[in-house]
Design an enzyme around this catalytic site. Structure first.
Site, PDB file in Angstrom:
ATOM      1  N   SER A  64     -44.271 -52.165 -37.307  1.00  0.00           N
ATOM      2  CA  SER A  64     -45.258 -51.123 -36.965  1.00  0.00           C
ATOM      3  C   SER A  64     -44.909 -50.332 -35.702  1.00  0.00           C
ATOM      4  CB  SER A  64     -46.640 -51.741 -36.775  1.00  0.00           C
ATOM      5  OG  SER A  64     -47.197 -52.066 -38.026  1.00  0.00           O
ATOM      6  N   TYR A 189     -42.258 -45.247 -45.866  1.00  0.00           N
ATOM      7  CA  TYR A 189     -43.015 -46.131 -44.967  1.00  0.00           C
ATOM      8  C   TYR A 189     -42.347 -47.501 -44.850  1.00  0.00           C
ATOM      9  CZ  TYR A 189     -46.734 -49.048 -43.099  1.00  0.00           C
ATOM     10  OH  TYR A 189     -47.449 -49.937 -42.335  1.00  0.00           O
ATOM     11  N   TYR A 241     -53.437 -53.428 -32.957  1.00  0.00           N
ATOM     12  CA  TYR A 241     -54.340 -53.900 -34.011  1.00  0.00           C
ATOM     13  C   TYR A 241     -55.766 -54.046 -33.466  1.00  0.00           C
ATOM     14  CZ  TYR A 241     -49.771 -54.724 -36.020  1.00  0.00           C
ATOM     15  OH  TYR A 241     -48.495 -54.574 -36.455  1.00  0.00           O
ATOM     16  N   VAL A 259     -45.361 -56.608 -36.406  1.00  0.00           N
ATOM     17  CA  VAL A 259     -45.533 -57.947 -36.946  1.00  0.00           C
ATOM     18  C   VAL A 259     -44.220 -58.733 -36.915  1.00  0.00           C
ATOM     19  CG1 VAL A 259     -45.062 -57.455 -39.366  1.00  0.00           C
ATOM     20  CG2 VAL A 259     -46.820 -59.131 -38.779  1.00  0.00           C
TER      21      VAL A 259
END
Lengths: 305, 305, 305, 305
Positions: A64, A189, A241, A259
């Site tokens: 991310s 992505y 997050y 992650v």
């Protein structure tokens, strides 16, 4: 004058015992097999200094963290028009929740949650170039490291199990907030998530955000100062997050986590700092990495608060 | 003794002016081009009578009405084990909402909303046979009409624009509530929606549900009486999208509608009745069709209430 | 060395035309009747300086800004035990939404939304003292101004129309997250919102938060450095309703706004700054006040980013 | 011709062992102390028959069953104007959820959930009479029993602990969907829940709904046939909390349950049937009562399906 090397050495000693307390992401095999006892950290300063400790030159999956790079490219490409398709506020719910998306009619809360990153990806693949190559080239130039790579096995594996992302992207498409094919958006992505970099790469690679948008060693204006500030604000309020509040308190700087266990933060006008430790805490951020950054801002006195 | 033919003739006269008041579904071209002034209605009684008016023998796209057929096959196949994967209560939200699915961890509220039908489809394609052929054969036998067909163009078009369904199915998959590939489930789902039948077919085809699960002309036990009752209860409480309460009031019988403008209802121990008028009301049910069924239960005195 | 007086004078000139562009809160008459063209601003520095422009000494209704004071008192009273009853993360939904409260079983997302402030109020009235008097005394000492007052008419009027707050408090009570009577909690809550202070009071009154928890002129430790940091993080991520992301970008400092048109921010280790302009933007923050703070951080170069 | 007395005797024998399997409501002491082994059942037929078994003449707290009476009075008072303030569809969420109310801007899904009943209460206390006395008189006349009473201790106790109801009512008020004071609405609501009646009272008292709105023994038109049908449809789709689907399947008639362990159902054009057994199942409906009604419709063959 802070002795960054001493600070890093000290931090490494202190947080190593924490590296095995979290839980390594295991939703795909390539992440699950990364040893939990890896630990690296690097600092890059605006004046050209680079400091490292531990596995700071080992590549890992940035996941991310890539959202900051793609957001940067999207702002370069279409500027504030981006904000018609994605919001700029904290989400207050899980990074992959569909509930908010339904109640807000397909407009993701911000570009750092998954649905927001899908919209950003959709923007990038609409720019008429090879979006993957463009992204890889951009990240390499930001890091000044041609060895930044990608891991097709990771991207493939993410795609195979990426049902929640596929649900989000189809949901966006149903609201008309994706111009391109869902699978094209997701391909890009999953590609961006599979980029592999080192802590040193990331520290150098985020320096332009600490430098009002300008690459410190080339002088190239990557973003306007206003755009760089916007990304900093988004990182601070939405970069970690559902722990942005705790992270802002504990660490106190704009940061983005992944992650894969990486976290990279910036201290405006001074430096960028990256850390890697694969085991995650309950909120999905690197456990030892968070502790390391907290120590870093405490020991250098550079926290925002 | 009710003179069903007179009732149908009378209803047709009365509701024809309503056929152009609603809005024909236009999310795919094949539905959009169906003339709004079509109107057909048929009644099939347990004693073998069949009554028709208007375009009662013209085939149309049954769409969501197919959910009753697939639910029937799933109950035949795995019985009450189905209820571990899908609920039996009204949903109180849009038929294609993802919100409920998130808060209830991937268990759809009932088998007559889209997500529930996806789970049912997943069950059917897991039975080791050619699920499409099995379904088509089953529907033909229920209708006693080998001309029941399917429309590949409709299925293909639904698939091309079915982003919300694709979001739902991927979401189910992310919760582990689909055993098969999302695209395999959706292929079957779009296939079932594309079945083409007439009002007369549907009236005959639902008679077993009005007959405690037994096919009236062959005596074949299609479902147990308890299973037939279960489907009737689901149709009454969940068969007409977010208008189940109004429909139960106005019409007062278990029924299932489809976006192609068909509605089929049952009066237990007596008959099944089907109507077709393509233009829909605001809740997605055939406008003139709802009015026709309301007149039918009023004039025959057969409403539940 | 920044010439704060010149900065304030300059800002006042620049933003005065904006004061009439927003909308004065009108849900109670006492707020509705405040003239929209009021504008005041004050800066208090850690070294004892105080700078003012416009209506900087005029009292106004601080409303939600009071949540920072009560949070401070609650942390003094029970420390980290507070976090068992209220979260520390951005809410991502309206400040008075009940939805999140239901899905998170009565635990408000943070102490700066209404439900969180109710829990804080419940803590304070459980401390065995006259909570109102204690709060008023505390705020006066923080501001070094015995003229800080309260407006019973405002509190009464808020109570008369405070149905959403009453819904929230009863909802909290139903989850067992209020120890005291709902009306006792709300009485205190509406009281705190009715406090009247000037910009100068607020600037002085927030200095301890810019000073690691220590009152600069008495040396009294109001909070621990860690607690002061926590409040700063909460203000930055949750202090300006559903505009925290935009505010962090535009202004870039921890701040708390109120519907009376006040906003107060802190720059750690340096100063506190307060502004007042009654007309609000669409997100409920003072329109001209936000612009003034943005100019302030830009002109002084003191933004976080 | 059904021998109702034999059916009731038989059912009582069969379900008595179930009376202790559920859980008696214990949120207020007066309900908690009701012995779990109570069981009564009564049938009233349109031709004047009344059949009883067990504790069929003992008064108990009817609780939510009262919602049908107040809905009846509201429809008599303002007719279809009621539907501008409350919906007519199943809710698909808990009977006391606030989530739906927020997303649908203060319009409850139906009059049989708590928020809907608050709106109905608001209508009744706006009719310019003593709403309590009017309700009590109405219920007594429907039951033909002047001993129908109320239990002030229950009402008071409900009020003391009714935080969720108070939250709902204040929430409605915040949306402008209550004309009267929240406490006035709740006083009436808690009063209606405290009515005490026997199974025989309830069976007689619901006969008008089985008789197209007309009181069978006086011929008085209580409601129009259409209104009676509407209430029947609401009971069938929304009368048994979040178990309407299962209840429709198992029992198959319009019914309304209360947390005091009572359930009353109607079979249009034939009879009304009431049962009482205090211990509840997981969905909040009387466990043995549900079983008794299921046996009743099975043994008499009177189910809808």
């Amino acid at each position: 004058m802070v002795n960054f090397q001493a600070v890093l050495d000290n931090i490494a000693d202190e947080v190593r015992p924490l590296t095995t307390q979290g839980k390594v992401a295991d939703y795909i095999p390539m992440l699950a097999r990364v040893p939990a006892d890896k630990f690296g950290m690097a600092v890059a300063t605006l004046d050209g200094g680079i400091y490292r400790v531990g596995d700071a030159e080992e590549h890992f999956s940035i996941q991310s963290i890539s959202k900051v790079y793609t957001l940067t490219l999207a702002l370069k490409a279409i500027g504030d028009a981006l904000w018609e398709r994605v919001g700029r506020e904290p989400s207050g719910s899980a990074f992959n929740s569909l509930v908010q998306l339904e109640s807000e009619r397909g407009i993701p809360r911000n570009p750092l949650i998954n649905a927001g990153a899908h919209v950003v990806a959709d923007v990038l693949i609409g720019q008429g170039l090879d979006a993957r190559a463009q992204l890889l080239d951009f990240v390499r130039r930001r890091s000044d490291d041609p060895s930044v790579g990608d891991d097709p096995e990771v991207a493939h594996s993410e795609s195979l199990t990426g049902f929640r992302n596929r649900a989000l992207a189809n949901f966006l498409k149903s609201f008309g907030n994706l111009d391109h094919e869902v699978e094209a958006v997701l391909d890009f992505y999953f590609y961006q998530c599979s980029l592999t970099m080192s802590c040193a790469d990331l520290a150098r690679g985020f320096l332009f955000l600490a430098n009002r948008g300008i690459c410190p060693w080339t002088g190239e204006p990557v973003l306007t100062p206003s755009q760089a500030k916007r990304i900093g604000a988004l990182m601070l309020t939405c970069g970690t997050y559902d722990a942005a509040g705790d992270f802002a308190y504990a660490v106190g700087i704009p940061a983005k986590s992944g992650v894969g266990g990486g976290i990279v933060g910036i201290i405006p006008n001074q430096l960028a700092v990256a850390v890697w430790s694969p085991a995650l805490n309950a909120k999905g951020n690197s456990l030892a990495g968070t502790a390391a950054l907290e120590l870093f801002t405490t020991q250098t006195g550079m926290s925002v608060f």
